[in-house]
Design a protein around this motif. Structure first.
Motif, PDB file in Angstrom:
ATOM      1  N   TYR A 264       0.835  -1.204   0.000  1.00 10.87           N
ATOM      2  CA  TYR A 264       0.000   0.000   0.000  1.00 10.87           C
ATOM      3  C   TYR A 264       0.874   1.260   0.000  1.00 10.87           C
ATOM      4  N   THR A 282     -10.516  -2.893   1.601  1.00 13.60           N
ATOM      5  CA  THR A 282      -9.254  -2.411   1.036  1.00 13.60           C
ATOM      6  C   THR A 282      -9.284  -0.900   0.800  1.00 13.60           C
ATOM      7  N   GLU A 285      -8.190   0.472   4.086  1.00 11.91           N
ATOM      8  CA  GLU A 285      -6.750   0.260   4.278  1.00 11.91           C
ATOM      9  C   GLU A 285      -5.936   1.235   3.429  1.00 11.91           C
TER      10      GLU A 285
END
Length: 382
Positions: A264, A282, A285
Motif C-alpha cells: 500500500y 481495502t 486500508e
C-alpha cells in the motif's frame, strides 16, 4: 458473555469474512468474553485466540470451502450454551446455526457480508438473483438482527423484505496501515521495482476473481507515466494477465502483514474496480495508508469515499470515467497528497476496538430483546 461464532469462512482461508471474524474473536478474548467457532473443515486450526474451533464437513466450490449442514452443529451449541450466536456471512452452515439457535432459545445476530445474489448472477447459478434473494431472505428472517455494512447493502436488504436491520461497519488497523510506511526499507525496495523512473504507481489489492472486475484496469492503457501493481491471487489471474498484456504491470501475488502494508505504501493511487462490494475493506486500508482512492459509485465505497475530497467515485459501468479519474490524479501530485491526507483523517475513528465494542452492544441488545419476548405472549420471533 458466551458467544458462538458460526462462520462460512475461517483460517487458513484468507478473505474479508475470515479477517472480520478473527478481529471479533481477538476483541472478545481481550475483553474477557467466552467464545467458540464453528466453521467448514478446510484445514482450520483447532483453536484461535484461546477459543475452541469446531469444524463440519465441507465441499469446495470455486476454491472456497462450503460448510454443509450437520447434526454436530446443534450438539456443539447445546453443550456450549451460548448467550448469543454470531452468524458471519451466513449461507448453508450459518442458516443451520441460526435455526439451531432459535430451537435453543438463543438470540442470534447475522452479519451480511457477501453479495450472494450478485455473485450467483455473475456465475450463472440456477435462476440467479431472484432465487438467491429468496434464499438470503429465508436465512436472515430467522435471525433476531441482521447487521449490514453499508447504506447500499441496507437498501438492497430492505427492498428484499428482510426485517430487523442495523448498520455495522468494519474497523481498520491504523498502526499497520500508515503513511509513515513509505519510509521503510521494504517500501523503498518495492518502490524501486515499481517506479524506477518516477512512474505513478496505480495499485489494486484484493482477490482476482470475476466479480472483482480487475480486468477493467485495461482502460488505463496509454496514460503516460504510470505503472500498475496488482496484489492478490485467484481464479481470474490468467484473464487479467491477458487483458493487461503489453501494459506496464507487476503482479505481486497475495501479500499479508507487513508485506501488504509496504505494498500500500508503495502506491500513489489506489483503484477499486468491482461493483459488488458490500463494504470495501481495502478502500479503508488504502485511506489509512494515506492514498487517494478511485472506486465505483456502487456498494460499500459510496459510504467510504467522499468525491473530490479523498478520491473519486466513477460511474459503475463507465470505464472512460474510471480512466478520467485516474488520469486526473496521475497528473497532479499535490492533489494526490491532499486527498491522501483527507483519506487518513476519514478513517481515524474506525479502529477495530471501537467497531467491535459496537458489535458487543448489538449482542447485548438482541439478548435483552429475546429475554423480554419470552414473557410477552404477543411477541413472536421468526
Amino acid at each position: 458473555m458466551r458467544v458462538a461464532v458460526v462462520t462460512e469462512s475461517f483460517l487458513p482461508t484468507v478473505n474479508g469474512v475470515t479477517n472480520s471474524v478473527c478481529k471479533v474473536l481477538d476483541h472478545l478474548a481481550a475483553t474477557g468474553h467466552e467464545a467458540i467457532v464453528i466453521c467448514p473443515d478446510a484445514g482450520a486450526p483447532s483453536e484461535y485466540a484461546g477459543y475452541a474451533v469446531h469444524t463440519v464437513p465441507a465441499l469446495a466450490y470455486r476454491q472456497f470451502p462450503v460448510g454443509l449442514p450437520n447434526p454436530l452443529v446443534q450438539r456443539i451449541l447445546t453443550r456450549f450454551a451460548p448467550d448469543v450466536l454470531h452468524a458471519a456471512s451466513p449461507f448453508l452452515l450459518g442458516a443451520q446455526g441460526i435455526a439451531a439457535a432459535n430451537r435453543l432459545g438463543v438470540a442470534s445476530v447475522a452479519v451480511f457480508q457477501t453479495d450472494v445474489a450478485g455473485y450467483t448472477m455473475r456465475h450463472g447459478v440456477g435462476l440467479a438473483s431472484s432465487i438467491a434473494w429468496r434464499f438470503v431472505r429465508w436465512v436472515h428472517e430467522g435471525a433476531d438482527l441482521t447487521l449490514v455494512p453499508s447504506s447500499a447493502s441496507q437498501a438492497d436488504l430492505e427492498a428484499a423484505g428482510i426485517p430487523r436491520l442495523a448498520r455495522w461497519g468494519r474497523g481498520v488497523d491504523l498502526v499497520r496501515y500508515h503513511p509513515n510506511n513509505r519510509f521503510t526499507q521494504a517500501t523503498r525496495a518495492l518502490r524501486e521495482l515499481l517506479s524506477p523512473d518516477g512512474e505513478v504507481v496505480i495499485g489494486y489489492v484484493g482477490r482476482i476473481a470475476a466479480e472483482k472486475q480487475v480486468e477493467r484496469l485495461r482502460s488505463l492503457r496509454g496514460i503516460p507515466g504510470i505503472h500498475l501493481a496488482i496484489v492478490g491471487d485467484g481464479p481470474y489471474v490468467p484473464v487479467v494477465e491477458k487483458e493487461l498484456r503489453g501494459m506496464p504491470v507487476t503482479m505481486l501475488g497475495r501479500l499479508g502483514g507487513a508485506d501488504l502494508a509496504a505494498a500500500y505504501a508503495s502506491f500513489d493511487i489506489f483503484v477499486h474496480t468491482g461493483t459488488e462490494e458490500t463494504f470495501g475493506q481495502t478502500v479503508q486500508e488504502a485511506h489509512a495508508s494515506g492514498l487517494p482512492v478511485v472506486a465505483p459509485r456502487a456498494g460499500g465505497p459510496i459510504d467510504l469515499v467522499e468525491p473530490g475530497i479523498d478520491g473519486y467515485l466513477f460511474s459503475p459501468a463507465d470505464d472512460h470515467d474510471l480512466r478520467a479519474s485516474v488520469a486526473a490524479l496521475a497528473a497532479d501530485a499535490p492533489l494526490r497528497r491532499r486527498m491522501g491526507e483527507a483519506g487518513r483523517r476519514a478513517v481515524l475513528g474506525r479502529t477495530w476496538e471501537s467497531v467491535c465494542e459496537e458489535l458487543v452492544g448489538h449482542y447485548e441488545r438482541v439478548i435483552v430483546d429475546r429475554v423480554l419476548s419470552v414473557g410477552d405472549p404477543l411477541n413472536t420471533l421468526v
